[in-house]
Design a protein around this motif. Structure first.
Motif, PDB file in Angstrom:
ATOM      1  N   MET A 112     104.362  36.379 -34.496  1.00 10.34           N
ATOM      2  CA  MET A 112     104.865  35.144 -33.902  1.00 10.34           C
ATOM      3  C   MET A 112     105.063  35.286 -32.403  1.00 10.34           C
ATOM      4  SD  MET A 112     104.732  33.113 -36.344  1.00 10.34           S
ATOM      5  CE  MET A 112     105.384  31.741 -35.383  1.00 10.34           C
ATOM      6  N   ARG A 113     105.471  36.466 -31.944  1.00  4.85           N
ATOM      7  CA  ARG A 113     105.658  36.673 -30.505  1.00  4.85           C
ATOM      8  C   ARG A 113     104.328  36.578 -29.772  1.00  4.85           C
ATOM      9  NH1 ARG A 113     105.923  41.475 -27.607  1.00  4.85           N
ATOM     10  NH2 ARG A 113     106.110  42.709 -29.518  1.00  4.85           N
ATOM     11  N   MET A 114     103.276  37.155 -30.352  1.00  5.70           N
ATOM     12  CA  MET A 114     101.964  37.100 -29.708  1.00  5.70           C
ATOM     13  C   MET A 114     101.410  35.671 -29.710  1.00  5.70           C
ATOM     14  SD  MET A 114     101.450  39.990 -28.474  1.00  5.70           S
ATOM     15  CE  MET A 114     102.159  41.623 -28.604  1.00  5.70           C
ATOM     16  N   LEU A 115     101.628  34.938 -30.793  1.00  7.30           N
ATOM     17  CA  LEU A 115     101.176  33.549 -30.825  1.00  7.30           C
ATOM     18  C   LEU A 115     101.911  32.710 -29.786  1.00  7.30           C
ATOM     19  CD1 LEU A 115     100.828  32.800 -34.650  1.00  7.30           C
ATOM     20  CD2 LEU A 115      99.001  33.224 -32.999  1.00  7.30           C
ATOM     21  N   LYS A 116     103.191  32.973 -29.628  1.00  4.61           N
ATOM     22  CA  LYS A 116     103.969  32.228 -28.639  1.00  4.61           C
ATOM     23  C   LYS A 116     103.446  32.485 -27.227  1.00  4.61           C
ATOM     24  CE  LYS A 116     108.732  31.291 -27.193  1.00  4.61           C
ATOM     25  NZ  LYS A 116     110.170  31.614 -27.434  1.00  4.61           N
ATOM     26  N   LEU A 117     103.111  33.730 -26.934  1.00  6.30           N
ATOM     27  CA  LEU A 117     102.528  34.049 -25.630  1.00  6.30           C
ATOM     28  C   LEU A 117     101.189  33.338 -25.451  1.00  6.30           C
ATOM     29  CD1 LEU A 117     103.245  37.889 -25.345  1.00  6.30           C
ATOM     30  CD2 LEU A 117     104.201  36.099 -23.891  1.00  6.30           C
TER      31      LEU A 117
END
Length: 207
Positions: A51-56
């Motif tokens: 989820m952190r990578m998708l948010k970035l």
């Protein structure tokens, strides 16, 4: 019935751990059980990473900070593709990247698309082509952010990096690391001195 892909990957990992344990002495059963529990505990941390990578990636100003391993099918049939998928997931774990899937429908036997075979989570999207459309990222622009590793029997060169290199540093500036494979390349990662100890910590000793 379609299977949830993260659960399926976990199942293959656990089957591998249990199978290896079965070949060892029965007195080590408790250690094998610990290894299975250790592997199962990976997913909450991985989901947060995903989820952190998708948010970035959703933030156009920070998209180049996101890091992904993209598993891309090549030749072979379903069993071979699952081996490549599981191996790519380990590559993602070891390099602190999120795993995306580039598995479209193709002609011939075992030609179903990934989304037709597995139940995918709307809260944890992984379809590479769909995400490129969501990010309004044309393929020609995305290609400038990619590095492809063709991991198959015909090309031994990429295995040199898997065996010998700190992949996190070698590809630190590459947002999309494309793993095109129908091979089980986990043993190469295990022999890599930069990742051997981490694999041991994640899954227990490999004997």
């Amino acid at each position: 019935m379609r299977l949830h892909f993260l659960r399926s990957i976990l199942l293959v990992f656990l089957l591998g751990i249990v199978s290896a344990a079965a070949r060892r002495a029965r007195k080590r059963t408790s250690r094998a059980d610990d290894n299975v529990c250790r592997a199962a505990s990976l997913f909450p941390d991985y989901e947060r990473l995903h989820m952190r990578m998708l948010k970035l990636a959703d933030d156009e100003t920070r998209r180049t900070e996101a890091r992904f391993v993209v598993f891309r099918i090549c030749c072979g049939e379903l069993g071979n593709r699952l081996l490549g998928l599981v191996s790519s997931f380990l590559l993602a774990l070891l390099t602190d990247r999120a795993l995306l899937i580039d598995w479209p429908e193709v002609p011939g036997f075992s030609g179903d698309a990934f989304d037709d075979l597995f139940e995918t989570s709307h809260s944890l999207p992984s379809n590479f082509q769909s995400l490129l459309r969501r990010w309004d990222l044309p393929i020609h622009k995305a290609q400038s952010m990619m590095k492809e590793l063709e991991l198959n029997n015909a090309r031994p060169e990429p295995y040199e990096h898997l065996l010998c290199s700190n992949l996190s540093k070698v590809y630190q500036d590459v947002p999309f690391l494309i793993a095109t494979s129908n091979q089980y390349f986990v043993p190469a990662l295990h022999f890599n001195i930069f990742y051997r100890e981490r694999i041991r910590n994640l899954f227990g000793p490999c004997e």
